[in-house]
Enzyme design. Structure first.
Site, PDB file in Angstrom:
ATOM      1  N   MET A  18     -12.967 -12.760  -3.137  1.00  0.00           N
ATOM      2  CA  MET A  18     -11.558 -13.160  -3.139  1.00  0.00           C
ATOM      3  C   MET A  18     -11.286 -14.396  -2.288  1.00  0.00           C
ATOM      4  SD  MET A  18     -10.203 -11.132  -5.221  1.00  0.00           S
ATOM      5  CE  MET A  18      -8.456 -11.423  -5.041  1.00  0.00           C
ATOM      6  N   VAL A  21     -13.933  -7.758   4.887  1.00  0.00           N
ATOM      7  CA  VAL A  21     -14.302  -6.404   4.493  1.00  0.00           C
ATOM      8  C   VAL A  21     -13.108  -5.436   4.679  1.00  0.00           C
ATOM      9  CG1 VAL A  21     -15.249  -6.070   6.809  1.00  0.00           C
ATOM     10  CG2 VAL A  21     -16.040  -4.619   4.970  1.00  0.00           C
ATOM     11  N   LYS A  57     -10.252  -5.306  10.583  1.00  0.00           N
ATOM     12  CA  LYS A  57      -9.079  -6.138  10.314  1.00  0.00           C
ATOM     13  C   LYS A  57      -8.150  -6.142  11.525  1.00  0.00           C
ATOM     14  CE  LYS A  57      -8.959  -5.534   5.240  1.00  0.00           C
ATOM     15  NZ  LYS A  57      -9.246  -6.717   4.461  1.00  0.00           N
ATOM     16  N   SER A  79      -6.248  -4.515  -0.358  1.00  0.00           N
ATOM     17  CA  SER A  79      -5.705  -3.867  -1.551  1.00  0.00           C
ATOM     18  C   SER A  79      -5.441  -2.384  -1.319  1.00  0.00           C
ATOM     19  CB  SER A  79      -6.640  -4.062  -2.749  1.00  0.00           C
ATOM     20  OG  SER A  79      -7.958  -3.830  -2.384  1.00  0.00           O
ATOM     21  N   HIS A 106      -1.319 -10.169  -1.718  1.00  0.00           N
ATOM     22  CA  HIS A 106      -2.354  -9.504  -2.511  1.00  0.00           C
ATOM     23  C   HIS A 106      -2.602 -10.240  -3.815  1.00  0.00           C
ATOM     24  CE1 HIS A 106      -3.798  -5.935  -5.039  1.00  0.00           C
ATOM     25  NE2 HIS A 106      -4.755  -6.221  -4.188  1.00  0.00           N
ATOM     26  N   GLU A 144       1.122 -10.222  -5.310  1.00  0.00           N
ATOM     27  CA  GLU A 144       2.071  -9.309  -4.655  1.00  0.00           C
ATOM     28  C   GLU A 144       2.260  -9.721  -3.184  1.00  0.00           C
ATOM     29  OE1 GLU A 144       1.545  -5.116  -7.043  1.00  0.00           O
ATOM     30  OE2 GLU A 144      -0.139  -5.766  -5.812  1.00  0.00           O
ATOM     31  N   ASN A 160      -1.563  -1.943  -9.147  1.00  0.00           N
ATOM     32  CA  ASN A 160      -2.626  -0.946  -9.240  1.00  0.00           C
ATOM     33  C   ASN A 160      -2.062   0.469  -9.365  1.00  0.00           C
ATOM     34  OD1 ASN A 160      -4.774  -2.699  -9.280  1.00  0.00           O
ATOM     35  ND2 ASN A 160      -4.897  -2.814  -7.049  1.00  0.00           N
TER      36      ASN A 160
HETATM   37  P1  NAI Z   1     -16.360  -9.433  -0.247  1.00  0.00           P
HETATM   38  O1  NAI Z   1     -17.226  -8.387   0.296  1.00  0.00           O
HETATM   39  O2  NAI Z   1     -16.771 -10.118  -1.486  1.00  0.00           O
HETATM   40  O3  NAI Z   1     -16.152 -10.559   0.867  1.00  0.00           O
HETATM   41  C1  NAI Z   1     -15.821 -10.300   2.180  1.00  0.00           C
HETATM   42  C2  NAI Z   1     -16.348 -11.465   3.035  1.00  0.00           C
HETATM   43  O4  NAI Z   1     -15.821 -11.312   4.323  1.00  0.00           O
HETATM   44  C3  NAI Z   1     -17.868 -11.490   3.159  1.00  0.00           C
HETATM   45  O5  NAI Z   1     -18.322 -12.784   2.812  1.00  0.00           O
HETATM   46  C4  NAI Z   1     -18.109 -11.208   4.623  1.00  0.00           C
HETATM   47  O6  NAI Z   1     -19.230 -11.933   5.150  1.00  0.00           O
HETATM   48  C5  NAI Z   1     -16.827 -11.662   5.267  1.00  0.00           C
HETATM   49  N1  NAI Z   1     -16.492 -11.012   6.531  1.00  0.00           N
HETATM   50  C6  NAI Z   1     -16.563  -9.709   6.837  1.00  0.00           C
HETATM   51  N2  NAI Z   1     -16.099  -9.510   8.081  1.00  0.00           N
HETATM   52  C7  NAI Z   1     -15.714 -10.711   8.557  1.00  0.00           C
HETATM   53  C8  NAI Z   1     -15.142 -11.158   9.778  1.00  0.00           C
HETATM   54  N3  NAI Z   1     -14.873 -10.317  10.755  1.00  0.00           N
HETATM   55  N4  NAI Z   1     -14.882 -12.465   9.901  1.00  0.00           N
HETATM   56  C9  NAI Z   1     -15.147 -13.332   8.928  1.00  0.00           C
HETATM   57  N5  NAI Z   1     -15.677 -12.965   7.739  1.00  0.00           N
HETATM   58  C10 NAI Z   1     -15.956 -11.680   7.569  1.00  0.00           C
HETATM   59  O7  NAI Z   1     -14.933  -8.784  -0.362  1.00  0.00           O
HETATM   60  P2  NAI Z   1     -13.752  -9.097  -1.378  1.00  0.00           P
HETATM   61  O8  NAI Z   1     -13.941  -8.367  -2.630  1.00  0.00           O
HETATM   62  O9  NAI Z   1     -13.556 -10.561  -1.428  1.00  0.00           O
HETATM   63  O10 NAI Z   1     -12.517  -8.415  -0.640  1.00  0.00           O
HETATM   64  C11 NAI Z   1     -11.929  -8.975   0.484  1.00  0.00           C
HETATM   65  C12 NAI Z   1     -10.571  -8.353   0.703  1.00  0.00           C
HETATM   66  O11 NAI Z   1      -9.768  -8.583  -0.441  1.00  0.00           O
HETATM   67  C13 NAI Z   1     -10.572  -6.859   0.896  1.00  0.00           C
HETATM   68  O12 NAI Z   1      -9.568  -6.527   1.827  1.00  0.00           O
HETATM   69  C14 NAI Z   1     -10.222  -6.294  -0.474  1.00  0.00           C
HETATM   70  O13 NAI Z   1      -9.575  -5.064  -0.412  1.00  0.00           O
HETATM   71  C15 NAI Z   1      -9.282  -7.350  -0.962  1.00  0.00           C
HETATM   72  N6  NAI Z   1      -9.154  -7.476  -2.425  1.00  0.00           N
HETATM   73  C16 NAI Z   1     -10.256  -7.459  -3.229  1.00  0.00           C
HETATM   74  C17 NAI Z   1     -10.118  -7.608  -4.604  1.00  0.00           C
HETATM   75  C18 NAI Z   1     -11.319  -7.629  -5.500  1.00  0.00           C
HETATM   76  O14 NAI Z   1     -11.152  -7.562  -6.730  1.00  0.00           O
HETATM   77  N7  NAI Z   1     -12.521  -7.792  -4.973  1.00  0.00           N
HETATM   78  C19 NAI Z   1      -8.785  -7.762  -5.233  1.00  0.00           C
HETATM   79  C20 NAI Z   1      -7.709  -7.848  -4.281  1.00  0.00           C
HETATM   80  C21 NAI Z   1      -7.897  -7.668  -2.946  1.00  0.00           C
END
Ligand code: NAI
Length: 717
Positions: free
Chosen positions: A333, A406, A412, A434, A455, A467, A505
């Site tokens: 994202m 994450v 967070k 999400s 979101h 959102e 959702n």
């Molecule tokens: P992802 O796992 O693909 O990416 C997360 C990234 O954050 C990773 O590159 C990781 O290295 C980095 N990271 C983790 N902890 C960190 C920190 N403390 N500081 C800096 N970087 C850090 O996850 P994704 O899917 O992109 O999800 C991210 C957020 O977006 C989550 O909160 C998720 O619920 C939300 N989200 C995800 C959707 C999806 O379809 N994947 C849709 C809408 C929201």
């Protein structure tokens, strides 16, 4: 307003409110359209009546020799004419009313066409729909080469086609291939392409040159040369029949005739009458009128108004303007959010724990930039606005900080606690979570009112909705900033309460779970998917579940307390069959497509019935969401579901759909009861019924809604 009089003061008429008419010392009449009280020019009733008055004056001047030509221009800084005034479309209830309203407009355009002195259109900015039809009636068209100058016919995406004789004039002007292509696709055409196609006669480099070029065109009595020869021959039978067949096949690949009849009626019109200018002109009105009063067109117009309602959530005239964004988390994202913000003109710093992840995320944006920016210079400028920032130096300069790391509460919380001490005091602080509650993430903050959710949906570039989540303590000023930011990056904001699943959702989950439960009960997955498409969904729920990922679906189900009910999906997840991303889920996936059993055929009545049943849980959940105050009203719920899930735009949204079904059931009952049923047919479903409820949701499946929204947006400027 600026003085658009090209060669100094002559006679100026003060009779008009939406137009200014100046006749200069050379006898050129300059009709400058500057619709009173509006940011964009649309051809509503009054501007059209005033234009008729202008035409009369110019005709008289041409007769007595005081006027040597007419130039039509826009007085707006940015746009030319965004089309007919969609707000007035709702005034028509019968085909007769439509025909009666079109007649004087088309008579006026004929008079422009037959004017004895040259009539030149000088175009800068968007010139679409009725505006494009107006300039096609002029003798000569000059446009600026500017990227902002676009012509086109977006009507088909509002369930109609050109009705000011634009069908026949565009075919005469550019030949049937280019003209029918423009009308069937509804896309915006760049000035240089429009010139090559024959719609535009001359290009100038800048707005400043436009008036001078128009003056010259009038004095030299320039006249456009419509495409003749081979292109004209294509409009003759039998080439026309062949072309119409091909167009029908192509259109069928994109839309269903029962859902979106307008392009098919346009092809019919061309096939039957495209060989005769007079016949097609006459028949255009007859074929146009029923479309204009159809439910499909009403609902697609409703989608346009809903998109406006979403944008209106951002308060007007806010001093706060987001220019710099800092994104934390460069995963699925975060990287795409960063790329999208850059493509919208912002400067973005991108942070992640892993430098490789940042580099990968930045690299992945190349595709978007290539699509968005035409020249290498523009692409290079975009690339330089996307900055790798492993140390988080951008935090203190950013107007908006978005977290997309994450999905773990404590991680967070710790991040925001740290950010709070580093961010500018008026910068917006947002999480892309999400499933976590905004108030939980904000709990440890000194100022928990500062955090909101923003979101995004996956894939970011394709999903028009975002959102804006209001936590229990989120301050209104921050929610306003959120809506403002989302609008600034050209997405539609939907302000929602911080509840599990938010709106999209929350409504999507029971719909998809319901469909999966049917598969568990032995129903064919192909049939279910086909039934949903028959209803008008862009993708069936089982295919959607595979696309989103069955693990993600299970997670959303858990958040919403629906988790364990679907055993089939649970087994697939347990065996690592997560859907498209692993090559197998409910379907086997090959080359990015699900392999569907071809030998099953289902009856249409069956599919229609099943389709309606499938969306019932979505509608009920949307009703509950409105009752629970997740969104402010039913219209916003409809808007969120259409733009967040692709819910059949031609049905006007789930709550509107339900109300129109209930309404028509009542109507049928009333007709059966009444001896005097004759008047009932004129009654129509009101566009925005208060108190309705409903909804649905998804991911990556909203391209139909996006297209409808984009078209509606373009149609209105
Ligand atoms: P992802 O796992 O693909 O990416 C997360 C990234 O954050 C990773 O590159 C990781 O290295 C980095 N990271 C983790 N902890 C960190 C920190 N403390 N500081 C800096 N970087 C850090 O996850 P994704 O899917 O992109 O999800 C991210 C957020 O977006 C989550 O909160 C998720 O619920 C939300 N989200 C995800 C959707 C999806 O379809 N994947 C849709 C809408 C929201």
């Amino acid at each position: 307003m600026q003085n658009d009089n090209a060669t100094g003061a002559g006679e100026t008429s003060g009779d008009f409110r939406d137009w200014r008419l100046d006749v200069d010392l050379e006898g050129i009449a300059w009709a400058v359209f500057d619709r009173e009280g509006e940011s964009a020019n649309s051809l509503g009733r009054r501007p059209l009546e005033e234009l008729a008055g202008i035409v009369e004056r110019v005709e008289a001047g041409a007769r007595d020799g005081s006027i040597v030509g007419l130039v039509i221009m826009s007085g707006k800084e940015k746009g030319f004419i965004v089309g007919a005034d969609i707000r007035e479309f709702g005034d028509f209830n019968t085909e007769g009313q439509v025909i009666a309203a079109l007649r004087p407009v088309n008579d006026m355009l004929d008079r422009i066409e037959k004017m004895s002195v040259p009539v030149v259109a000088a175009i800068h900015g968007v010139c679409v729909g009725g505006g494009f039809e107006l300039v096609l009636a002029c003798h000569y068209r000059i446009a600026t080469r500017d990227d902002a100058t676009r012509v086109g016919f977006p009507e088909v995406k509002l369930g109609i086609f050109p009705g000011f004789n634009g069908t026949v004039r565009s075919i005469r002007q550019a030949g049937p291939v280019a003209a029918m292509g423009a009308m069937l696709k509804g896309s915006m055409i760049r000035a240089s392409v429009a010139k090559a196609q024959g719609f535009i006669d001359q290009l100038v480099e800048s707005k400043g040159q436009l008036r001078w070029a128009a003056r010259k065109a009038v004095l030299q009595k320039r006249k456009s040369k419509p495409k003749g020869g081979f292109m004209g021959l294509l409009a003759k039978w039998p080439a026309r029949g062949f072309l119409a067949g091909k167009m029908r096949d192509e259109t069928k690949k994109k839309v269903r005739e029962d859902h979106y009849p307008a392009p098919f009626r346009l092809i019919d019109l061309f096939e039957a009458h495209g060989g005769s200018y007079a016949d097609m002109k006459r028949e255009e009105t007859k074929a146009f009128a029923p479309l204009m009063v159809s439910d499909t067109s009403r609902n697609l117009r409703r989608v346009f108004f809903l998109s406006e309602a979403l944008k209106a959530q951002a308060p007007k005239g806010m001093a706060w303007k987001p220019l710099r964004v800092h994104v934390i988390g460069a995963g699925t994202m975060g990287a795409d959010i960063a790329g999208w913000c850059v493509a919208s003109g912002m400067e973005v710093t991108l942070q992640d724990l892993s430098a490789e992840q940042i580099a990968k995320g930045i690299k992945a944006q190349g595709k978007l930039f290539k699509k968005k920016f035409r020249t290498p210079a523009l692409r290079a400028a975009a690339e330089s606005r996307l900055i790798a920032d492993p140390q988080g130096r951008g935090v203190s300069r950013a107007d908006v900080v978005i977290e997309a790391i994450v999905e773990k509460l404590e991680v967070k919380q710790a991040l925001f606690k740290d950010l709070e001490t580093k961010m500018k005091p008026d910068a917006l602080m947002a999480t892309n979570t999400s499933s976590l509650k905004i108030e939980d993430i904000a709990g440890p903050l000194a100022d928990p009112g500062r955090l909101i959710g923003i979101h995004f949906f996956n894939p970011v570039a394709q999903m028009p909705l975002v959102e804006v989540v209001r936590g229990e303590k989120s301050r209104q000023s921050e929610v306003d900033k959120g809506a403002q930011f989302v609008t600034a990056i050209d997405k539609f904001p939907l302000v929602v309460k911080s509840v599990p699943g938010f709106l999209v959702n929350r409504v999507l989950a029971p719909y998809m779970m319901g469909a999966m439960a049917r598969v568990d009960a032995g129903e064919s997955k192909e049939k279910i998917d086909e039934a949903a498409r028959t209803f008008g969904m862009p993708m069936g729920p089982i295919e959607l579940a595979d696309t989103v990922g069955l693990d993600v679906c299970a997670h959303v189900g858990q958040i919403l307390g629906l988790g364990n009910e679907v055993s089939g999906a649970g087994k697939l997840v347990a065996s690592g069959k997560l859907g498209k991303k692993t090559g197998q889920g409910y379907y086997v996936w090959e080359d990015g497509k699900p392999v569907k059993s071809e030998d099953v055929r289902f009856g249409n009545g069956d599919l229609e019935k099943l389709g309606k049943e499938l969306v019932e849980p979505l509608i009920s959940e949307a009703e509950r969401a409105v009752a629970d105050g997740v969104v402010e009203n039913a219209d916003l719920a409809d808007a969120g579901v259409i733009f967040g899930t692709g819910f059949a735009p031609f049905r006007g949204g789930p709550l509107h759909y339900k109300e129109s079904v209930v309404g028509s059931d009542k109507k049928e009952a009333a007709m059966a009861d009444s001896q005097d049923a004759g008047n009932v047919g004129a009654a129509r479903t009101p566009v925005a019924a208060a108190g309705a409820v409903a909804s649905a949701a998804g991911s990556g499946a909203a391209s139909a809604a996006a297209a409808a929204a984009a078209a509606a947006k373009k149609a209105s400027g």
